[in-house]
Every structure is written in C-alpha cells, then in structure tokens.
Scaffold this motif. Structure first.
Motif, PDB file in Angstrom:
ATOM      1  N   ILE A 167     -36.691  15.331  19.801  1.00 58.99           N
ATOM      2  CA  ILE A 167     -36.087  14.099  20.314  1.00 58.99           C
ATOM      3  C   ILE A 167     -35.752  13.185  19.140  1.00 58.99           C
ATOM      4  CG2 ILE A 167     -36.419  12.117  21.845  1.00 58.99           C
ATOM      5  CD1 ILE A 167     -38.601  13.793  23.247  1.00 58.99           C
ATOM      6  N   ALA A 168     -34.543  12.629  19.160  1.00 56.40           N
ATOM      7  CA  ALA A 168     -34.117  11.711  18.098  1.00 56.40           C
ATOM      8  C   ALA A 168     -34.337  10.269  18.542  1.00 56.40           C
ATOM      9  CB  ALA A 168     -32.638  11.933  17.775  1.00 56.40           C
ATOM     10  N   ASP A 169     -34.724   9.416  17.585  1.00 56.18           N
ATOM     11  CA  ASP A 169     -34.823   7.997  17.907  1.00 56.18           C
ATOM     12  C   ASP A 169     -33.423   7.363  17.829  1.00 56.18           C
ATOM     13  OD1 ASP A 169     -34.219   7.641  15.221  1.00 56.18           O
ATOM     14  OD2 ASP A 169     -36.256   7.110  14.645  1.00 56.18           O
ATOM     15  N   ARG A 170     -33.356   6.062  17.925  1.00 57.34           N
ATOM     16  CA  ARG A 170     -32.053   5.394  17.957  1.00 57.34           C
ATOM     17  C   ARG A 170     -31.296   5.524  16.640  1.00 57.34           C
ATOM     18  NH1 ARG A 170     -30.873   2.150  22.155  1.00 57.34           N
ATOM     19  NH2 ARG A 170     -32.489   1.715  23.697  1.00 57.34           N
TER      20      ARG A 170
ATOM     21  N   GLY B 241     -43.722  16.809  12.372  1.00 59.53           N
ATOM     22  CA  GLY B 241     -45.031  17.245  11.891  1.00 59.53           C
ATOM     23  C   GLY B 241     -46.020  17.457  13.017  1.00 59.53           C
ATOM     24  N   PHE B 242     -45.729  16.919  14.207  1.00 56.09           N
ATOM     25  CA  PHE B 242     -46.580  17.111  15.375  1.00 56.09           C
ATOM     26  C   PHE B 242     -45.814  17.930  16.426  1.00 56.09           C
ATOM     27  CE2 PHE B 242     -48.009  13.162  13.434  1.00 56.09           C
ATOM     28  CZ  PHE B 242     -49.385  13.362  13.375  1.00 56.09           C
ATOM     29  N   PRO B 243     -46.514  18.540  17.383  1.00 52.66           N
ATOM     30  CA  PRO B 243     -45.814  19.306  18.424  1.00 52.66           C
ATOM     31  C   PRO B 243     -44.864  18.417  19.214  1.00 52.66           C
ATOM     32  CG  PRO B 243     -48.161  19.810  18.430  1.00 52.66           C
ATOM     33  CD  PRO B 243     -47.973  18.642  17.508  1.00 52.66           C
ATOM     34  N   THR B 244     -43.610  18.833  19.335  1.00 55.22           N
ATOM     35  CA  THR B 244     -42.615  18.099  20.122  1.00 55.22           C
ATOM     36  C   THR B 244     -42.164  19.037  21.236  1.00 55.22           C
ATOM     37  OG1 THR B 244     -40.959  18.812  18.499  1.00 55.22           O
ATOM     38  CG2 THR B 244     -41.845  16.613  18.246  1.00 55.22           C
ATOM     39  N   LEU B 245     -42.646  18.792  22.435  1.00 56.06           N
ATOM     40  CA  LEU B 245     -42.498  19.759  23.523  1.00 56.06           C
ATOM     41  C   LEU B 245     -41.641  19.222  24.662  1.00 56.06           C
ATOM     42  CD1 LEU B 245     -46.166  21.101  23.766  1.00 56.06           C
ATOM     43  CD2 LEU B 245     -44.247  22.055  22.481  1.00 56.06           C
ATOM     44  N   GLY B 246     -41.162  20.162  25.457  1.00 56.65           N
ATOM     45  CA  GLY B 246     -40.449  19.858  26.690  1.00 56.65           C
ATOM     46  C   GLY B 246     -41.091  20.634  27.822  1.00 56.65           C
ATOM     47  N   GLY B 247     -40.892  20.161  29.050  1.00 60.72           N
ATOM     48  CA  GLY B 247     -41.463  20.840  30.206  1.00 60.72           C
ATOM     49  C   GLY B 247     -40.692  20.479  31.451  1.00 60.72           C
ATOM     50  N   ASN B 248     -41.287  20.762  32.596  1.00 62.66           N
ATOM     51  CA  ASN B 248     -40.602  20.493  33.858  1.00 62.66           C
ATOM     52  C   ASN B 248     -41.368  19.485  34.701  1.00 62.66           C
ATOM     53  OD1 ASN B 248     -42.654  22.502  34.344  1.00 62.66           O
ATOM     54  ND2 ASN B 248     -41.786  22.777  36.394  1.00 62.66           N
ATOM     55  N   TYR B 249     -40.619  18.627  35.394  1.00 63.57           N
ATOM     56  CA  TYR B 249     -41.190  17.700  36.363  1.00 63.57           C
ATOM     57  C   TYR B 249     -41.150  18.408  37.706  1.00 63.57           C
ATOM     58  CZ  TYR B 249     -42.178  13.268  38.718  1.00 63.57           C
ATOM     59  OH  TYR B 249     -42.767  12.258  39.465  1.00 63.57           O
ATOM     60  N   PHE B 250     -42.337  18.649  38.279  1.00 63.66           N
ATOM     61  CA  PHE B 250     -42.440  19.460  39.502  1.00 63.66           C
ATOM     62  C   PHE B 250     -42.949  18.572  40.642  1.00 63.66           C
ATOM     63  CE2 PHE B 250     -44.050  22.631  42.439  1.00 63.66           C
ATOM     64  CZ  PHE B 250     -43.199  23.706  42.258  1.00 63.66           C
TER      65      PHE B 250
ATOM     66  N   ALA C 124     -51.320  12.859  22.797  1.00 64.01           N
ATOM     67  CA  ALA C 124     -52.437  12.129  22.199  1.00 64.01           C
ATOM     68  C   ALA C 124     -52.543  12.403  20.707  1.00 64.01           C
ATOM     69  CB  ALA C 124     -53.743  12.526  22.898  1.00 64.01           C
ATOM     70  N   ALA C 125     -52.152  13.615  20.279  1.00 67.16           N
ATOM     71  CA  ALA C 125     -52.249  13.991  18.862  1.00 67.16           C
ATOM     72  C   ALA C 125     -51.077  13.467  18.043  1.00 67.16           C
ATOM     73  CB  ALA C 125     -52.326  15.510  18.740  1.00 67.16           C
ATOM     74  N   GLY C 126     -50.092  12.820  18.674  1.00 65.35           N
ATOM     75  CA  GLY C 126     -48.969  12.284  17.918  1.00 65.35           C
ATOM     76  C   GLY C 126     -47.640  12.940  18.211  1.00 65.35           C
ATOM     77  N   GLY C 127     -47.623  13.883  19.165  1.00 61.82           N
ATOM     78  CA  GLY C 127     -46.381  14.570  19.500  1.00 61.82           C
ATOM     79  C   GLY C 127     -45.606  13.848  20.575  1.00 61.82           C
ATOM     80  N   SER C 128     -44.610  14.533  21.128  1.00 60.18           N
ATOM     81  CA  SER C 128     -43.775  13.944  22.180  1.00 60.18           C
ATOM     82  C   SER C 128     -43.623  14.951  23.313  1.00 60.18           C
ATOM     83  CB  SER C 128     -42.401  13.553  21.626  1.00 60.18           C
ATOM     84  OG  SER C 128     -41.723  14.692  21.132  1.00 60.18           O
ATOM     85  N   LEU C 129     -43.288  14.440  24.499  1.00 60.36           N
ATOM     86  CA  LEU C 129     -43.118  15.299  25.668  1.00 60.36           C
ATOM     87  C   LEU C 129     -41.928  14.800  26.490  1.00 60.36           C
ATOM     88  CD1 LEU C 129     -44.145  17.631  27.416  1.00 60.36           C
ATOM     89  CD2 LEU C 129     -45.680  16.015  28.564  1.00 60.36           C
TER      90      LEU C 129
END
Length: 843
Positions: free
Chosen positions: A104-107, A115-124, A191-196
């Motif tokens: 994900i890019a910021d503005r 450097g941290f896990p940057t993940l995607g998933g599904n809203y169920f 919590a570890a600093g990544g994004s979702l």
C-alpha cells in the motif's frame, strides 16, 4: 568476623561504588532483557489468542502429495466444502479466508510498512452483513473489484479517509481502489508494524488464490457444542487427504509456540551481550578487592595475629563481596524492570506497535537477576580473598605487604605463555580446516586466557614505548608512566576490561567489512544486467517482465521464475530464466561446462548441489514437475553459486507448462543506454510508479546488501557499548582508589612544588596510557580473530576478501583514548583537591 566485614563495606562504600555500578549495569542488562522479551512474548501470545476467539475449528488444506508439488502449493478449499461445514451439527457460523501480499502506498507514493509484513485478505460478512473479525470503525464493507478497507493504524498513518483513492499492488501492476471503510483488528501482523487491506471475497480469491477457493475455513461452535465435538463432526465431511481440521486452541498454541521461539532467539542474543558486560565487570570486581586487600594489609595481618584463621579472613572478604553483589543485584533488577518498560515504549518509534498487556516480571527473572549479581561478585572476589588469607601476621609490622616473588612471576608468565602459544596454534590450525569452528573457538579462548595472564608482563614494554611522548609533558608525564607500570597486575586488570570490548568490536568490524567486500565482488562478478527489478516483500506478476521486455529501451531481459520439483526422493528449487538472454545478463563462474543458450532439457547447477547429488557434466536428472509430469534434464554446466544465483537453472519455456501459477522473484534487464537516471525514470513510469517495485542497478544492489550488514553491525555496536561503559567504570575505579592509596605521595609531590594542574595532568596521562594499552591489545587481537574467522568463511564464500577497515580501527583507538580522558576527570579532580598536610599524614 561477620560484623567486621559489614563495617568494612560501610567504611569503603565510596570505593566500592564503581564496583556496584559495574555489577548493577550487567544485572540490569540481564533483567531488562528477560522483562522485555517476556512482556513482548506474552503480549503477542495474548493477541494471537484473541485472534482465534471466533475460531473453534479451522479447516486447513493438506500439503500436496508426491504427484503434485509445484510452487509449494497445497490443495485449495472450495465453496462446496464451506457450505458443508456450515450445515454440520454444532456449527454456528463459518468464515472462508484467503490472504496474500499487498503493498500500500501513502499519499506521497511511498510504501507503507516497508520491512514489515504487508498483507491483503478478504472481508467475509456474516448473516448480519458484518465480519466479526474486523469491526468497522468508519464506512462500509468493500463491494466489487475496485473497493477496499484498511486497518485503522495504516489508514491513520497514511492520512487516508473514507472515499479516498488508495494506490496498491498485489503482484506488480498498480491498482487504484476506493477506500470504503476503516476497521480495527488484533491481527499480529498489524500489531508488529505491518498493514492489512481487505477486499470482498471474490476479488480476494482472484488476487490471492483461485475463483471460488479459500486457503482456510474457520468454524464457530454453537452454544453447548465443544470444539472437540465440532472437530469430530467436521472430520466426517472432509475429503480424504485433501484437508484437515484443527481446533482454534491448537492454532493459538502453535502461534504462541512460534512467538516464544522467536523471542527465545532475541533473548539468547541479548543475554550473550549481557554476559560480556558481566565478564568485563569481573575484572573491575577483582581489581577493587585486590586493591582493598592491599590497602588493609596491616588490618588483616593484625586479625591473623589475634587469632583469625585463613578461612575466616577469606570468608570476611567474601561476605563483603556478597553484600556488594546483593546491593548491585537489587538495584540492577529495579533498573532492568525500568529498561524493559522503556524498550517496550521505544518500539513504537520504529513503527512497531506492541499489543496491550502488562509488564511481565516473572519470579524466574527476579531469581536469575539476584543470583547473577551475587554469584559473579563473590566469584570475582574469591581470588583476592585467598590472597588476603595468605598475609602473614608479621606483615602487621610493615607498612606494605611484600611484593610478588620472582618465582611466582616466572610461574605466571610461563603458564600464560603456554596458554597463549597453544591458543594461537589452535587458531592457526583451525584456519586450514574445512570445519574448524570448534577448534577456532577453543583456540581463541586459550589465547585470551594466555593474554590475560601475560598482560602484566606485556604492560612494561608497551607502556615504555610511550616514554618519548610522555616526556614532552615534563614531570607529570614521567610520573604518569612510572605510576602505570608500578603495579603491572593492577594496570593489566584495568586494561583487560577495555580490551575485551575492543576485541569483539574490532573482530566484528573486520568480518563485516570483508563480507561486504565479498558481496560486492559477487555482484560485480556475476551480474552484467543494468537493472534488477524486484517486489518488496513479495513476488512479481509475469505481466511485469512482459511489459518491461516490450519497452524500446530494453535490449535484453530475463525473469527469475521459481518453482519446486521432486528430484529423486527430495524436493528441489528450480529457477526458470529466459535462456536466450540470460547469458547477456549474467556472468556465472563455471567450474565445468558453460552456460551457452539454455533451451529444451539443458540445465546448469551450482557446485554445492552438484557435489551433494553426485552430478557431473552430462548427468541425466530425473524430475517430477509440479503437475506430476515426469521428465529428464541434462546437466550442461556446473557453476559457483552465490547469493543471487543457486540451485538448478533452466529455460522457463521448459518449466512454464508444468506451473499452475507463475510468479517471478526478480527480473534482470539491459537497457539500450545503460544504467542512467533517464532510463530508470522511464522504467518507473512504465510500471505505473509502483511503490512496491524496486528498480536497482548493480551499485544499488551492492548498497542494499551493505546497508543490511551495517544495520546489523550498528546494532551489535550498541549492545557492546554496555561492555565499554563498564570498562570506563573500571578505569575510574582503579584511578580513584589509586589516588586514595597514593595520597601521602601526592601530598609530598604537592609539598615540593607540583601544582594542582600538574597533579591533574599526571592522573589523566596515567589513565590515557592504561586505556591506550588496552586499546592496542584489543584492536590487535580483534584483527587476528577477525582474520581467522574470515579464513573459515572463505572456504564456503569464494568471493570473501579480507579488508582491514583502517578508518574504523583508528576510530576505535581514538575511542580508547577518549575513555582514558573521560575516566580520569573525577579522579584527577579529586587528586588535585587533596589537602597537602592531610595527604602527607594519611595512612
């Protein structure tokens, strides 16, 4: 004797202050490490447990069998199985999940959470239209291929609001998604600093799996149904060999175990450095009690004369050490608890967020901290205590106890020479052995022991070399040199504390600089490509390589396409490349055969793999590809592997038909005008200014590797700084006690004309000489150990090249000098302020 020992502690509390500080710092390091790691471990485990609150049973895919192993994928779970699970007796609700890498890019277009896990998933969403895992703080759930919701931490960090357009990437191409909502979560990745980022389920399936499939199905038990009963019911509907059911508690326990193991690695590393600090502190403790015993010669001899036994005298010294150790341990424990709390708070400055939870101070932390402080102090004071017991009663009639005999010095020097010689020989022999790590470690320990024993002998000639410089400072310089060699054992113990820290710092620097040079050699030697294109924390879509190869400015390109295949009974990694252009982009060091043009069944393998498998030039390799197809590859070359290239390399046209899902690890390319800023800007623009894609030239690749090494080295410097601080305390302690011991002498010097400025200069120069003596030994041994370790590294790392970082070593020598100057400030001031008459009358 017990009361006498306590009185002595109270009488000498000022002189014992630095010893207490040295032990306190070591204990604080130990207790702070234990508190910090325990707090983090418990917080993450509790967070993981909360993450499984809505999961009583999870259905997971089983790993593929020997007939289908490509890409390391497992059997997917489909909608039919999810519907079956929902109808199982005792199931209240089911949730199908898929996940994968999402940048994900910021503005400003920069990558969030780099450097941290940057993940995607599904809203169920459930029956109520909400996903219980991710409560929405703002907005609505995502619907359609162009909508997304973000975790609150990422949205706040980037300044995104509902309705904004968010630029992101899953496997290379840039996606522009409308932000429809912001959710809160206990997810450990966040919590570890990544994004979702969450998409609707069809979109997530298309991006991360396959349409209609899930990577996991979570089932919540109805009221009155136990997880065990629900698992048994679900087991009955699972396809044989295709999936397995696991309780949420088992998943939480596994996650907790993994977290505990990661924290154990951190704990072990930090405790190792705490041990180094305590080891340095041993020199200070031993030196302090040795000087105290020497100053109390008459007192101890009188005690012997009135009936005290040797054992009682030794015991009195150890009681003093016990009290000092106990005070230091208690204060160190308190300081360590504070350090643990501060470290946890400081983690937020690195971008990591620690889950909520209490500060954990376990009984084992308290016990270990107290034992460490007391045991280290008592053991360090044992030898001075024995020396005290040997003082004969007749010594009460003399002002000073007799000095060491010539025989004792000869025995000491002989033992030291034997240890040092054996240790040096062991280190030298280890450098010629294929697996000489144990020999090298043993030799290094023996050599260090030998140098510690020989340091008093070495101090005289090395300090004598400073005479021409010290004479320039007049009488204070001459007196400083004489004072430094007056008591070689004291000088040696003080210098050894600093020496230990500098050995480690110098040795690590030599190794890191040499490895860095070797990596540079590898990159410049093996890589001819102008650019290496890669994805941050993920893999590239084949569309990236296809788009790049179609640009006018690109003259040659090749993806590095990873897959797995079964060769014999083992699974091996295969790397698919553009066989036509690969030779233009690389320059592999071939031991046998050549690269040529890879096509058909031709493959090249690295030397290590070839040796392990027994492959030779022309060997036929039976391969079972991921789709179960069996074929045979022919070894056309054996090359020297490196960090960038290894394993089996073949044409991706041979590999592609057997891959269900194609991804690229990197893309190599040559440009018509070479590596220029204009070309790089053109490539960045062609890829949509993707924040997750890195386009690096050879120097960028080398700098990236160097940056990682330097980061690790700077962390080690920070940890070793504690040992240097303890060494500084040792120099201060020795000088302060030496000033007290030599009070009559200083008073006499003042009486015959040496002014206060001259006294200060004398003490400062003495401190400087002792510190530089420790610096010379520490840097010299550090270089020797760094060279020896490098010889072992060079056996497996062909491009390793010894580098002596003269600039940094000069800085370390300057640091040793600075230690001497700073450590002398208080003792020099104290010496200069002594009352002349009171000092002359002092005993």
């Amino acid at each position: 004797m017990f009361r006498t020992a306590l009185r002595n502690v109270l009488a000498h509390k000022a002189r014992l202050l630095m010893t207490v500080l040295a032990v306190m710092l070591g204990v604080a390091f130990v207790s702070g490490t234990l508190v910090f790691t325990s707090t983090l471990s418990d917080a993450y485990q509790a967070s993981s447990q909360r993450g499984y609150d809505n999961v009583d049973v999870a259905i997971l895919p089983k790993s593929s069998d020997s007939g289908s192993i490509a890409s390391g994928t497992a059997t997917r779970l489909d909608r039919k199985l999810l519907d079956k699970a929902a109808q199982v007796t005792g199931a209240a609700s089911v949730t199908g999940t898929v996940s994968g890498f999402t940048a994900i890019a910021d503005r400003k277009g920069k990558l969030i959470g780099d450097g941290f896990p940057t993940l995607g998933g599904n809203y169920f969403p459930g029956k109520d239209g909400k996903d219980a895992r991710y409560p929405l703080r703002d907005g609505t759930a995502p619907k359609g291929a162009h909508e997304v919701v973000l975790d609150a931490r990422t949205a706040d960090q980037a300044g995104y609001k509902v309705g904004d357009t968010v630029r992101m990437s899953v496997d290379g191409p840039v996606r522009e998604q409308k932000l429809t909502g912001v959710f809160t979560t206990d997810d450990g990745t966040v919590a570890a600093g990544g994004s979702l980022a969450l998409f609707d389920t069809p979109t997530a399936q298309k991006l991360f799996a396959a349409p209609g499939t899930f990577s996991e199905i979570d089932v919540k038990a109805a009221s009155g149904t136990t997880p065990a009963a629900l698992k048994a019911a679900i087991d009955a509907i699972l396809p044989k060999g295709g999936a397995e059911a696991v309780t949420g508690k088992q998943l939480a326990d596994t996650q907790a175990e993994m977290t505990a193991k990661r924290m154990e690695v951190v704990k072990t590393g930090l405790l190792a450095f705490a041990g180094i600090s305590l080891f340095v502190g041993v020199f200070i403790i031993a030196n302090t009690f040795t000087m105290l015993v020497a100053q109390r010669t008459k007192e101890l001899a009188l005690m012997r004369a009135v009936g005290a036994s040797r054992r009682q005298v030794t015991r009195s010294v150890l009681i003093e050490a016990f009290v000092v150790g106990a005070v230091a341990a208690v204060t160190g424990l308190a300081a360590g608890i504070g350090i643990g709390a501060v470290l946890r708070a400081l983690m937020s400055t690195t971008g990591a967020t620690v889950p909520d939870g209490p500060l954990v101070v376990s009984p084992s932390t308290i016990l270990v901290s107290l034992l460490v402080g007391i045991v280290v102090t008592v053991l360090a004071a044992w030898l001075p205590g024995r020396r005290a017991a040997k003082i004969p009663p007749v010594a009460a009639m003399n002002s000073v106890h007799s000095t060491a005999t010539t025989k004792s010095l000869m025995v000491r020097n002989t033992i030291g020479a034997l240890f040092a010689g054996a240790g040096a020989a062991g280190v030298l022999v280890a450098t010629g052995m294929k697996d000489g790590r144990a020999m090298l470690g043993g030799g290094a320990v023996l050599l260090l022991i030998g140098v510690f024993v020989l340091t008093p002998l070495l101090s005289r000639p090395l300090i004598a070399l400073t005479s021409p410089v010290l004479r320039a400072f007049g009488t204070p310089g001459t007196l400083a040199r004489q004072n430094a060699v007056r008591n070689p054992r004291r000088t040696a113990a003080t210098a050894s504390a600093l020496m230990v820290g500098l050995i480690l710092i110098t040795g690590l620097t030599v190794i890191a600089s040499s490895v860095q040079k070797g990596q540079d050699n590898q990159i410049t030697g093996a890589l001819k490509a102008d650019y290496v294109v890669s994805m941050a924390n993920g893999t590239l879509s084949p569309d990236v390589a296809k788009k790049l190869s179609g640009l006018d400015e690109v003259t040659a390109s090749s993806p590095l396409r990873l897959s797995q295949a079964r060769i014999g009974t083992e699974t091996e990694h295969l790397t698919g490349v553009n066989g036509k252009d690969f030779g233009k982009l690389t320059q592999l060091d071939f031991i046998k055969g050549s690269l040529g043009e890879l096509h058909g069944d031709r493959a090249v393998v690295d030397k290590v793999t070839a040796n392990v498998k027994g492959w030779q030039l022309g060997s036929r390799i039976p391969v079972t590809f991921g789709d179960g197809t069996k074929d045979t590859l022919t070894v056309s070359g054996v090359y020297q592997g490196n960090d960038m290239f290894g394993g089996v390399i073949l044409d991706h046209a041979t590999l592609a038909p057997h891959q269900k899902q194609t991804t690229d690890e990197r893309v190599l390319l040559n440009a018509r005008d070479g590596a220029t800023e204009a070309t790089k800007d053109s490539l960045v623009t062609a890829l949509g200014k993707n924040p997750a894609i890195t386009i690096a030239d050879k120097q960028d690749v080398a700098d990236s590797a160097s940056e990682r090494l330097n980061l690790m080295l700077n962390m080690l410097y920070g940890l070793l700084a504690m040992a240097v601080i303890v060494a500084v305390l040792g120099v201060i302690n020795t000088l302060a006690m030496s000033v007290f011991e030599r009070a009559p002498e200083i008073g006499m010097l003042r009486a015959i004309g040496l002014d206060r400025h001259g006294v200060k200069r004398m003490v400062r120069l003495e401190s400087l000489v002792i510190s530089l003596f420790g610096g010379v030994l520490g840097i010299g041994l550090g270089v020797f150990f760094g060279w020896a370790a490098g010889e072992l590294i060079a056996i497996d790392f062909k491009d390793y090249e010894l580098v002596l970082p003269w600039g940094r070593m000069g800085l370390f020598f300057a640091l040793a000098a600075l230690v001497g100057v700073l450590a002398a400030l208080w003792p020099a001031r104290r010496a200069a302020r002594l009352n002349i008459l009171a000092a002359i009358k002092a005993e």
